[in-house]
Design a protein around this motif. Structure first.
Motif, PDB file in Angstrom:
ATOM      1  N   ALA A   1       0.820  -1.224   0.000  1.00 25.21           N
ATOM      2  CA  ALA A   1       0.000   0.000   0.000  1.00 25.21           C
ATOM      3  C   ALA A   1       0.852   1.272   0.000  1.00 25.21           C
ATOM      4  CB  ALA A   1      -0.960  -0.014   1.194  1.00 25.21           C
ATOM      5  N   ILE A   2       1.950   1.217  -0.742  1.00 22.55           N
ATOM      6  CA  ILE A   2       2.803   2.409  -0.863  1.00 22.55           C
ATOM      7  C   ILE A   2       2.466   3.114  -2.175  1.00 22.55           C
ATOM      8  CG2 ILE A   2       5.195   3.191  -1.154  1.00 22.55           C
ATOM      9  CD1 ILE A   2       6.046   0.795   0.589  1.00 22.55           C
ATOM     10  N   THR A   3       2.152   4.401  -2.095  1.00 26.63           N
ATOM     11  CA  THR A   3       1.903   5.168  -3.320  1.00 26.63           C
ATOM     12  C   THR A   3       3.221   5.798  -3.754  1.00 26.63           C
ATOM     13  OG1 THR A   3      -0.261   5.656  -2.419  1.00 26.63           O
ATOM     14  CG2 THR A   3       0.420   6.947  -4.349  1.00 26.63           C
ATOM     15  N   ILE A   4       3.548   5.559  -5.018  1.00 26.39           N
ATOM     16  CA  ILE A   4       4.871   5.989  -5.520  1.00 26.39           C
ATOM     17  C   ILE A   4       4.811   7.440  -6.004  1.00 26.39           C
ATOM     18  CG2 ILE A   4       6.625   5.559  -7.285  1.00 26.39           C
ATOM     19  CD1 ILE A   4       5.653   2.615  -7.290  1.00 26.39           C
ATOM     20  N   ARG A   5       5.687   8.290  -5.452  1.00 27.97           N
ATOM     21  CA  ARG A   5       5.810   9.658  -5.974  1.00 27.97           C
ATOM     22  C   ARG A   5       6.891   9.700  -7.056  1.00 27.97           C
ATOM     23  NH1 ARG A   5       9.026  13.678  -3.963  1.00 27.97           N
ATOM     24  NH2 ARG A   5       9.282  12.612  -1.980  1.00 27.97           N
ATOM     25  N   ASP A   6       7.961   8.929  -6.821  1.00 24.25           N
ATOM     26  CA  ASP A   6       9.075   8.927  -7.774  1.00 24.25           C
ATOM     27  C   ASP A   6       9.809   7.594  -7.647  1.00 24.25           C
ATOM     28  OD1 ASP A   6      10.810   9.841  -9.664  1.00 24.25           O
ATOM     29  OD2 ASP A   6      12.133  10.858  -8.233  1.00 24.25           O
ATOM     30  N   VAL A   7      10.350   7.107  -8.763  1.00 22.38           N
ATOM     31  CA  VAL A   7      11.061   5.831  -8.705  1.00 22.38           C
ATOM     32  C   VAL A   7      12.277   5.881  -9.616  1.00 22.38           C
ATOM     33  CG1 VAL A   7       9.589   4.833 -10.514  1.00 22.38           C
ATOM     34  CG2 VAL A   7      10.816   3.318  -8.968  1.00 22.38           C
ATOM     35  N   LYS A   8      13.349   5.273  -9.167  1.00 25.12           N
ATOM     36  CA  LYS A   8      14.486   5.134 -10.096  1.00 25.12           C
ATOM     37  C   LYS A   8      15.216   3.810  -9.813  1.00 25.12           C
ATOM     38  CE  LYS A   8      18.216   7.583  -7.956  1.00 25.12           C
ATOM     39  NZ  LYS A   8      19.145   8.026  -7.362  1.00 25.12           N
ATOM     40  N   THR A   9      15.851   3.271 -10.861  1.00 25.31           N
ATOM     41  CA  THR A   9      16.591   2.026 -10.666  1.00 25.31           C
ATOM     42  C   THR A   9      18.078   2.291 -10.923  1.00 25.31           C
ATOM     43  OG1 THR A   9      16.231   1.398 -12.939  1.00 25.31           O
ATOM     44  CG2 THR A   9      14.718   0.468 -11.343  1.00 25.31           C
ATOM     45  N   GLU A  10      18.900   1.532 -10.242  1.00 30.55           N
ATOM     46  CA  GLU A  10      20.349   1.668 -10.432  1.00 30.55           C
ATOM     47  C   GLU A  10      20.915   0.317 -10.852  1.00 30.55           C
ATOM     48  OE1 GLU A  10      21.551   2.872  -6.562  1.00 30.55           O
ATOM     49  OE2 GLU A  10      20.614   4.837  -6.755  1.00 30.55           O
ATOM     50  N   GLU A  11      21.791   0.351 -11.850  1.00 31.83           N
ATOM     51  CA  GLU A  11      22.427  -0.892 -12.297  1.00 31.83           C
ATOM     52  C   GLU A  11      23.855  -0.942 -11.782  1.00 31.83           C
ATOM     53  OE1 GLU A  11      22.138  -1.392 -16.435  1.00 31.83           O
ATOM     54  OE2 GLU A  11      19.957  -1.477 -16.389  1.00 31.83           O
ATOM     55  N   ALA A  12      24.430  -2.121 -11.873  1.00 30.22           N
ATOM     56  CA  ALA A  12      25.831  -2.251 -11.473  1.00 30.22           C
ATOM     57  C   ALA A  12      26.703  -1.473 -12.449  1.00 30.22           C
ATOM     58  CB  ALA A  12      26.216  -3.728 -11.505  1.00 30.22           C
ATOM     59  N   ASP A  13      27.759  -0.860 -11.972  1.00 26.13           N
ATOM     60  CA  ASP A  13      28.718  -0.259 -12.894  1.00 26.13           C
ATOM     61  C   ASP A  13      30.035  -1.041 -12.826  1.00 26.13           C
ATOM     62  OD1 ASP A  13      29.934   0.566 -10.605  1.00 26.13           O
ATOM     63  OD2 ASP A  13      29.438   2.678 -10.834  1.00 26.13           O
ATOM     64  N   LEU A  14      30.985  -0.585 -13.637  1.00 26.94           N
ATOM     65  CA  LEU A  14      32.230  -1.353 -13.746  1.00 26.94           C
ATOM     66  C   LEU A  14      32.924  -1.497 -12.389  1.00 26.94           C
ATOM     67  CD1 LEU A  14      33.881  -2.824 -15.811  1.00 26.94           C
ATOM     68  CD2 LEU A  14      35.100  -0.723 -16.291  1.00 26.94           C
ATOM     69  N   GLU A  15      32.756  -0.502 -11.566  1.00 24.89           N
ATOM     70  CA  GLU A  15      33.361  -0.553 -10.228  1.00 24.89           C
ATOM     71  C   GLU A  15      32.830  -1.768  -9.443  1.00 24.89           C
ATOM     72  OE1 GLU A  15      34.459   2.968  -8.814  1.00 24.89           O
ATOM     73  OE2 GLU A  15      35.358   2.044  -7.055  1.00 24.89           O
ATOM     74  N   ASP A  16      31.515  -2.007  -9.537  1.00 17.95           N
ATOM     75  CA  ASP A  16      30.924  -3.168  -8.849  1.00 17.95           C
ATOM     76  C   ASP A  16      31.511  -4.461  -9.407  1.00 17.95           C
ATOM     77  OD1 ASP A  16      29.145  -1.563  -7.374  1.00 17.95           O
ATOM     78  OD2 ASP A  16      27.801  -1.442  -9.083  1.00 17.95           O
ATOM     79  N   VAL A  17      31.610  -4.526 -10.745  1.00 18.93           N
ATOM     80  CA  VAL A  17      32.143  -5.739 -11.388  1.00 18.93           C
ATOM     81  C   VAL A  17      33.582  -5.966 -10.941  1.00 18.93           C
ATOM     82  CG1 VAL A  17      32.662  -6.842 -13.599  1.00 18.93           C
ATOM     83  CG2 VAL A  17      30.695  -5.324 -13.419  1.00 18.93           C
ATOM     84  N   PHE A  18      34.334  -4.893 -10.967  1.00 27.36           N
ATOM     85  CA  PHE A  18      35.748  -4.952 -10.606  1.00 27.36           C
ATOM     86  C   PHE A  18      35.914  -5.460  -9.170  1.00 27.36           C
ATOM     87  CE2 PHE A  18      39.657  -2.943  -9.082  1.00 27.36           C
ATOM     88  CZ  PHE A  18      40.532  -3.299 -10.085  1.00 27.36           C
ATOM     89  N   LEU A  19      35.141  -4.883  -8.260  1.00 28.68           N
ATOM     90  CA  LEU A  19      35.256  -5.294  -6.862  1.00 28.68           C
ATOM     91  C   LEU A  19      34.833  -6.744  -6.682  1.00 28.68           C
ATOM     92  CD1 LEU A  19      33.980  -2.079  -5.060  1.00 28.68           C
ATOM     93  CD2 LEU A  19      36.314  -2.976  -5.133  1.00 28.68           C
ATOM     94  N   ALA A  20      33.772  -7.129  -7.397  1.00 30.20           N
ATOM     95  CA  ALA A  20      33.294  -8.504  -7.265  1.00 30.20           C
ATOM     96  C   ALA A  20      34.349  -9.498  -7.746  1.00 30.20           C
ATOM     97  CB  ALA A  20      32.003  -8.680  -8.061  1.00 30.20           C
ATOM     98  N   LEU A  21      35.133  -9.088  -8.744  1.00 29.60           N
ATOM     99  CA  LEU A  21      36.103 -10.023  -9.327  1.00 29.60           C
ATOM    100  C   LEU A  21      37.449 -10.016  -8.623  1.00 29.60           C
ATOM    101  CD1 LEU A  21      35.238  -9.368 -13.029  1.00 29.60           C
ATOM    102  CD2 LEU A  21      35.167 -11.591 -11.927  1.00 29.60           C
ATOM    103  N   THR A  22      37.761  -8.930  -7.964  1.00 23.92           N
ATOM    104  CA  THR A  22      39.105  -8.843  -7.387  1.00 23.92           C
ATOM    105  C   THR A  22      39.095  -8.854  -5.864  1.00 23.92           C
ATOM    106  OG1 THR A  22      39.017  -6.421  -7.493  1.00 23.92           O
ATOM    107  CG2 THR A  22      40.033  -7.547  -9.353  1.00 23.92           C
ATOM    108  N   ARG A  23      37.899  -8.953  -5.269  1.00 30.81           N
ATOM    109  CA  ARG A  23      37.826  -9.002  -3.810  1.00 30.81           C
ATOM    110  C   ARG A  23      38.585 -10.228  -3.317  1.00 30.81           C
ATOM    111  NH1 ARG A  23      32.013  -7.398  -2.785  1.00 30.81           N
ATOM    112  NH2 ARG A  23      31.762  -9.367  -3.843  1.00 30.81           N
ATOM    113  N   PRO A  24      39.444 -10.075  -2.320  1.00 34.89           N
ATOM    114  CA  PRO A  24      40.287 -11.205  -1.948  1.00 34.89           C
ATOM    115  C   PRO A  24      39.591 -12.292  -1.137  1.00 34.89           C
ATOM    116  CG  PRO A  24      40.806  -9.300  -0.595  1.00 34.89           C
ATOM    117  CD  PRO A  24      39.762  -8.865  -1.554  1.00 34.89           C
ATOM    118  N   HIS A  25      38.276 -12.163  -0.873  1.00 32.53           N
ATOM    119  CA  HIS A  25      37.637 -13.155  -0.021  1.00 32.53           C
ATOM    120  C   HIS A  25      37.236 -14.413  -0.793  1.00 32.53           C
ATOM    121  CE1 HIS A  25      37.736 -10.049   2.870  1.00 32.53           C
ATOM    122  NE2 HIS A  25      36.984  -9.270   2.130  1.00 32.53           N
TER     123      HIS A  25
END
Ligand SMILES: Nc1ncnc2c1ncn2[C@@H]1O[C@H](COP(=O)(O)OP(=O)(O)OP(=O)(O)O)[C@@H](O)[C@H]1O
Length: 319
Positions: free
Chosen positions: A285-309
């Motif tokens: 029951a939330i009425t939307i005033r404004d909405v936006k979506t965010e996608e992964a950018d290269l920084e996210d990809v880079f961190l996901a691939l090089t994170r040492p864990h």
């Protein structure tokens, strides 16, 4: 020419340990191809092995094992041709302080055996915006001008491939733009460009293809678009019309609320559609005033691939 501009097979480099230090394997068997005509990004955290790789291409560091083919020429069998095919703009501002820009270009052309009739010093000076400094000593040039001169020096022998090692580290916006305009133009004229950069936004904007190197190995190599598509994490931020009584709840959606009242919904686009997320919002029951979506950018990809864990599902075998 349809073949690869650069082809590396099983390339390794081990630096001998000095002064009691253990030997360091900087490259652990790199297989990599760079297509002709591409703008190719070589990314990786500090110490990943990027400079070692570039210096091997430039003939400044000797590989330990493996095969390096530049513009179809095996570096071991045809060292002169493979060197002639590539121009490198180094990271360090290593210029002779007593040379003028014109002299620096002429000397460099001489080193590559470019006959006087085929030298293009004036054209290059104009391209790098140093015509009016052509006769000044290099020591009187600003840092930005020196960097431009290094680009000019990399071009004197008309190479097919231009390698730029961190070309925009610490440079101002104007110079950065000038460099990229030149790089784009050279690429449009058919030159293959390889660049390392710490600015992932820049790589995302400039490069068609990207290889990510970590600890001496290629952990990803794909088109920029595919790399970005690899991470399917999405965030939808909803600004509600009024106060929110309860956060949306649905499988595959993690909801939270920011201090400003915005509702943040995280989901994975392969499992959950935006439509399903919006339905969950409606159900709450939330009425939307404004909405936006965010996608992964290269920084996210880079961190996901090089994170040492170890708990890093993205960090798999190179593609
Ligand atoms: N001459 C050398 N002798 C010994 N070890 C070296 C030498 N040059 C580099 N290394 C080591 O090899 C590894 C890779 O270094 P390299 O400079 O190639 O990485 P990089 O990805 O270019 O890093 P950066 O982004 O910090 O320049 C590092 O661990 C570095 O310490």
């Amino acid at each position: 020419m349809t073949q690869d501009a650069i082809r590396l097979k099983g390339l390794t480099k081990t630096y001998r340990g000095t002064r009691g230090q253990p030997a360091k394997q900087a490259l652990k068997g790199i297989d990599l191809s760079v297509p002709c005509g591409s703008v190719f990004g070589l990314l990786g955290p500090n110490g990943a092995g990027k400079s070692t790789l570039i210096n091997i291409l430039a003939g400044l560091v000797t590989k330990t094992t493996g095969q390096v083919t530049i513009w179809g020429f095996d570096q071991d069998l045809n060292p002169r041709q493979s060197r002639a095919a590539i121009g490198v703009m180094p990271q360090e501002l290593n210029l002779d302080p007593f040379f003028t820009p014109r002299a620096a270009l002429e000397v460099q052309a001489g080193l590559y055996g470019v006959p006087a009739s085929q030298r293009r010093s004036d054209e290059i000076l104009a391209m790098i915006g140093l015509t009016d400094k052509a006769q000044s000593y290099a020591r009187s040039l600003s840092g930005g001008m020196r960097r431009r001169l290094l680009l000019g020096k990399a071009l004197v022998h008309h190479p097919h491939i231009l390698v730029l090692d961190e070309p925009t580290a610490g440079v101002d916006i104007e110079l950065r733009q000038m460099l990229w305009n030149n790089v784009r133009r050279l690429n449009q004229q058919g030159m293959t460009i390889i660049l390392t950069t710490h600015y992932l936004e820049e790589a995302q904007e400039m490069c068609d293809e990207i290889a990510i190197i970590d600890q001496g190995a290629v952990v990803a190599r794909d088109s920029t678009a595919n790399l970005l598509g690899r991470l399917d994490a999405r965030t939808m931020v909803i600004h509600p019309e009024g106060p929110v009584a309860a956060l949306p709840q649905a499988q595959g959606i993690t909801a939270s609320q920011r201090e400003d009242g915005a509702v943040v919904l995280r989901y994975h686009s392969r499992q959950t559609s935006a439509d399903q997320v919006l339905s969950a919002v409606q159900a709450a029951a939330i009425t939307i005033r404004d909405v936006k979506t965010e996608e992964a950018d290269l920084e996210d990809v880079f961190l996901a691939l090089t994170r040492p864990h170890a708990d890093n599902p993205e960090r798999g075998a190179p593609s």
